[in-house]
Scaffold this active site. Structure first.
Site, PDB file in Angstrom:
ATOM      1  N   HIS A 124       1.288   5.591  -5.537  1.00 34.09           N
ATOM      2  CA  HIS A 124       1.085   5.299  -4.117  1.00 34.09           C
ATOM      3  C   HIS A 124       1.192   6.635  -3.381  1.00 34.09           C
ATOM      4  O   HIS A 124       1.935   7.520  -3.809  1.00 34.09           O
ATOM      5  CB  HIS A 124       2.212   4.354  -3.680  1.00 34.09           C
ATOM      6  CG  HIS A 124       2.115   3.839  -2.283  1.00 34.09           C
ATOM      7  ND1 HIS A 124       2.465   4.595  -1.188  1.00 34.09           N
ATOM      8  CD2 HIS A 124       1.721   2.640  -1.798  1.00 34.09           C
ATOM      9  CE1 HIS A 124       2.299   3.870  -0.090  1.00 34.09           C
ATOM     10  NE2 HIS A 124       1.845   2.676  -0.430  1.00 34.09           N
ATOM     11  N   ASP A 201       9.709   5.267  -8.507  1.00 35.00           N
ATOM     12  CA  ASP A 201       9.327   4.499  -7.327  1.00 35.00           C
ATOM     13  C   ASP A 201       9.318   3.025  -7.740  1.00 35.00           C
ATOM     14  O   ASP A 201       8.411   2.567  -8.432  1.00 35.00           O
ATOM     15  CB  ASP A 201       7.939   4.966  -6.863  1.00 35.00           C
ATOM     16  CG  ASP A 201       7.367   4.103  -5.740  1.00 35.00           C
ATOM     17  OD1 ASP A 201       7.965   3.067  -5.403  1.00 35.00           O
ATOM     18  OD2 ASP A 201       6.310   4.475  -5.202  1.00 35.00           O
ATOM     19  N   GLN A 204       7.488  -1.821  -6.094  1.00 37.85           N
ATOM     20  CA  GLN A 204       6.837  -3.063  -6.537  1.00 37.85           C
ATOM     21  C   GLN A 204       7.555  -3.722  -7.704  1.00 37.85           C
ATOM     22  O   GLN A 204       7.145  -4.791  -8.165  1.00 37.85           O
ATOM     23  CB  GLN A 204       5.373  -2.785  -6.935  1.00 37.85           C
ATOM     24  CG  GLN A 204       4.509  -2.289  -5.803  1.00 37.85           C
ATOM     25  CD  GLN A 204       4.355  -3.299  -4.666  1.00 37.85           C
ATOM     26  OE1 GLN A 204       4.641  -4.493  -4.811  1.00 37.85           O
ATOM     27  NE2 GLN A 204       3.891  -2.832  -3.525  1.00 37.85           N
ATOM     28  N   LYS A 227       9.905  -5.525   0.935  1.00 28.05           N
ATOM     29  CA  LYS A 227       9.022  -6.100  -0.088  1.00 28.05           C
ATOM     30  C   LYS A 227       9.801  -7.052  -0.998  1.00 28.05           C
ATOM     31  O   LYS A 227       9.223  -7.693  -1.865  1.00 28.05           O
ATOM     32  CB  LYS A 227       8.390  -4.994  -0.930  1.00 28.05           C
ATOM     33  CG  LYS A 227       7.418  -4.110  -0.158  1.00 28.05           C
ATOM     34  CD  LYS A 227       6.864  -3.024  -1.045  1.00 28.05           C
ATOM     35  CE  LYS A 227       6.272  -1.873  -0.270  1.00 28.05           C
ATOM     36  NZ  LYS A 227       4.930  -2.118   0.245  1.00 28.05           N
ATOM     37  N   CYS A 367      -3.428   2.421  -0.340  1.00 33.35           N
ATOM     38  CA  CYS A 367      -2.648   3.666  -0.252  1.00 33.35           C
ATOM     39  C   CYS A 367      -2.522   4.362  -1.604  1.00 33.35           C
ATOM     40  O   CYS A 367      -1.527   5.059  -1.860  1.00 33.35           O
ATOM     41  CB  CYS A 367      -1.236   3.438   0.305  1.00 33.35           C
ATOM     42  SG  CYS A 367      -1.202   2.785   1.953  1.00 33.35           S
TER      43      CYS A 367
HETATM   44  N1  PMP Z   1       5.486   2.953  -3.326  1.00 37.82           N
HETATM   45  C1  PMP Z   1       4.832   1.831  -3.686  1.00 37.82           C
HETATM   46  C2  PMP Z   1       4.527   1.608  -5.142  1.00 37.82           C
HETATM   47  C3  PMP Z   1       4.483   0.902  -2.715  1.00 37.82           C
HETATM   48  O1  PMP Z   1       3.832  -0.202  -3.069  1.00 37.82           O
HETATM   49  C4  PMP Z   1       4.809   1.153  -1.369  1.00 37.82           C
HETATM   50  C5  PMP Z   1       4.433   0.184  -0.268  1.00 37.82           C
HETATM   51  N2  PMP Z   1       3.122  -0.264  -0.315  1.00 37.82           N
HETATM   52  C6  PMP Z   1       5.487   2.326  -1.060  1.00 37.82           C
HETATM   53  C7  PMP Z   1       5.811   3.203  -2.053  1.00 37.82           C
HETATM   54  C8  PMP Z   1       5.881   2.651   0.357  1.00 37.82           C
HETATM   55  O2  PMP Z   1       6.820   1.736   0.818  1.00 37.82           O
HETATM   56  P1  PMP Z   1       7.266   1.736   2.358  1.00 37.82           P
HETATM   57  O3  PMP Z   1       5.993   1.648   3.139  1.00 37.82           O
HETATM   58  O4  PMP Z   1       8.102   0.515   2.489  1.00 37.82           O
HETATM   59  O5  PMP Z   1       8.002   2.990   2.603  1.00 37.82           O
END
Ligand code: PMP
Length: 419
Positions: A124, A201, A204, A227, A367
């Site tokens: 991401h 990270d 998910q 999430k 993203c």
């Molecule tokens: N890493 C991953 C794998 C994500 O799916 C996301 C959110 N889509 C993020 C980072 C960023 O998370 P946040 O927007 O809550 O900071």
């Protein structure tokens, strides 16, 4: 009973009774953010009703109550992640904040000219750009270990990247695009053999599986509460104690210091307080702890069986659609995400068509532009499931998809800037 988890918990989520154009909301964008059960919402409001005061600063009982709530929340998260110490849990606004904190403090301290930082090809942007910027600033090299078309990084390919110039690695646990799972514990073992610490990270992963940071071998592990059925604005940076204590202060200010003078030395307190400058999101931490309580009451086995059921049902439904193709293999270790494309139909056309049926999905590059590019598609349609989704909702997606047409969605995409 595997089949009924979704039906049995739906009434816990007030928002699910919302209708759009006469259709009851079918919410399948849980990877972007999950809905919140009443007990999490109650914990959030309950904190303000019963315990609101600034923490660690007041010599009165209400402030002690607030401080205790915050400390308890930290212990709950510690237990949920099986961290060895409560002080290894730093409350942050979310995954993006945690990763930027790491890159801007620890990253800057240990990465210099000619060094390497290793990431995977499936990150991401929040686990790519902080490291990209760090490498640009330090004249270091960002090394990208590509994922296969199955949507996983091979542990051996990752091991091959662990050369003598590598200072740190940052990898995603579960892909937010495909729902595929990386072999993180093997990758961590390879990294450690080369003396390289690993950042994971877990944005998910945390909503879908029991995460044990010690079993994984993660040196740092980041996720967002929102999430995982918690509120927005609160997340967690877990760090192994010895490493966390090496982190320089990030934002400085109230709550981070023992001794201050305007010209002499400044003495910072140890982590986690050193990394939580200013008034923290105490209500958020309390509600996040409640979300973990909710997940643990449902039980990880039931949650995973439910994910498996829905992921398989979605893969089957998409398989029956002419010209449709699921990307990667999300059914190997189901994590509640299925991404697909349909020949000749733009993902936005599909998203718009589903929205007209009250079905909320995400489409585009999620993203993760560089990862989606490797599949040679402009974007995907992503179904992402939560504990309250049901097989009949997956059937509704299958039925709606039978009538999707190219060009059926003409409105300019309102969120294009967030691709
Ligand atoms: N890493 C991953 C794998 C994500 O799916 C996301 C959110 N889509 C993020 C980072 C960023 O998370 P946040 O927007 O809550 O900071």
């Amino acid at each position: 009973n595997r089949a009924s988890l979704g039906d049995s918990v739906r009434s816990d989520f007030p928002i699910l009774s919302t209708t759009f154009s006469g259709n009851q909301l079918v919410y399948l964008d849980n990877a972007a953010t999950s809905q919140k059960p009443r007990r999490v919402l109650d914990a959030l409001v309950g904190y303000y009703h019963q315990a609101n005061a600034n923490i660690g600063r007041g010599y009165y009982q209400l402030s002690h109550r607030s401080t205790d709530s915050y400390d308890r929340a930290r212990s709950v998260v510690q237990g949920a992640l099986n961290a060895e110490h409560a002080e290894e849990i730093v409350f942050v606004p979310g995954t993006t904040a945690a990763l930027n904190l790491l890159a801007d403090t620890w990253g800057r301290a240990i990465v210099g000219a000619g060094d390497q930082v290793v990431v995977t090809g499936m990150e991401h942007n929040s686990n790519l750009l902080p490291w990209r910027r760090l490498c640009d600033a330090a004249a270091a090299e960002l090394v990208v270990v590509p994922a296969g078309q199955d949507g996983r990084v091979r542990a051996e390919a990752f091991a091959d990247a662990m050369g003598p110039r590598v200072r740190l690695a940052a990898v995603t646990h579960v892909s937010n695009v495909l729902g595929t799972v990386n072999p993180v514990s093997e990758m961590a073992a390879h990294a450690h053999r080369a003396g390289v610490p690993i950042v994971v990270d877990g944005a998910q992963a945390v909503p879908h599986r029991r995460v044990d940071v010690r079993e994984l071998g993660a040196d740092f592990y980041c996720f967002s509460g929102h999430k995982a059925y918690g509120p927005m604005g609160i997340g967690v940076l877990y760090g192994r104690r010895d490493l966390l204590h090496q982190l320089p202060p990030y934002q400085v200010g109230g709550g981070t210091v023992k001794g201050v003078s305007t010209t002499g030395p400044v003495q910072y307190v140890p982590a986690p307080a050193r990394l939580e400058a200013g008034t923290p999101h105490v209500a958020g931490a309390v509600a996040l702890a409640e979300a973990f309580g909710y997940l643990s009451d449902l039980g990880w086995e039931a949650i995973q069986a439910h994910d498996e059921l829905l992921v398989r049902a979605a893969v089957d439904a998409i398989g029956r659609l002419p010209g449709a193709r699921v990307l990667g293999d999300p059914a190997v270790e189901p994590s509640g995400i299925v991404s697909f494309v349909v020949d000749g139909i733009h993902p936005y056309d599909i998203g718009g068509h589903l929205d007209a049926h009250g079905i909320a999905v995400r489409c585009g590059v999620h993203c993760a532009n560089t990862f989606v590019d490797t599949f040679g598609v402009v974007g995907t349609v992503r179904l992402s499931f939560g504990v309250y989704n049901t097989e009949s909702e997956v059937d509704a997606v299958g039925r709606a998809l039978r009538t999707v047409q190219p060009g059926s969605w003409t409105r300019e995409h309102p969120n294009e800037r967030f691709l």
